[in-house]
Write a protein that holds these residues in place. Structure first.
Motif: not given
Length: 177
Positions: A35-44
């Protein structure tokens, strides 16, 4: 950058083979493998109990993976900040774990000086003033400015990664005075 992606995918496969749900996020698009790094997705992902492995540094030239690890850690308030190779848990991080090929930081190059001494603890100032080749200066400065301790340890010693993650004493601890 690509080598870190390959390592992250290998680590993901290893972790998933023992039942640990894992996601790899990269600094640039590689949708077939991560996946591309997306902070909110990482947090989820973290909220769902998954391990998130960050690869490909910042995706920009002139910035090392050490700097990317420090940056991902500094992006969030202080549970676990991890290595130059990859970063685990960018939220509520406590420490950067720098896995390397030596037991920690030495007062001289142990490959060239058999009398080099392993250092148990150092301050950020020690690293910069003695020009110790631990991390690039941008990374160590980011850690210093954000009060992020760094643990440098040998990746090749069995049990070191587990010990470091559990907060047990391994390698060299770099932090405030």
């Amino acid at each position: 950058m690509l080598a870190t992606v390959m390592n992250a995918i290998f680590l993901q496969a290893t972790m998933e083979s023992i039942g640990i749900p894992t996601r790899v996020q990269t600094a640039f698009r590689m949708s077939e493998v991560a996946e591309p790094y997306i902070r909110r997705r990482a947090i989820r992902h973290l909220e769902k109990g998954r391990v998130v492995i960050f690869a490909a540094g910042t995706g920009n030239p002139f910035f090392t993976t050490d700097t990317a690890a420090a940056l991902r850690c500094a992006e969030s308030p202080p549970v676990l900040r991890h290595s130059s190779l990859l970063t685990v848990n960018p939220v509520n991080a406590e420490v950067v774990l720098k896995a390397t090929n030596v037991d920690g930081v030495y007062d001289d190059d142990p490959m060239h000086n058999p009398n080099a001494q392993l250092l148990d603890t150092l301050t950020y100032h020690d690293v910069t003033s003695r020009e110790l080749s631990v991390m690039d200066m941008t990374a160590i400065t980011l850690c210093h400015e954000n009060n992020i301790p760094v643990v440098v340890f040998n990746l090749n010693k069995p049990g070191n990664i587990s010990s470091a993650i559990r907060g047990e004493r391994v390698g060299t601890l770099i932090g405030a005075a």
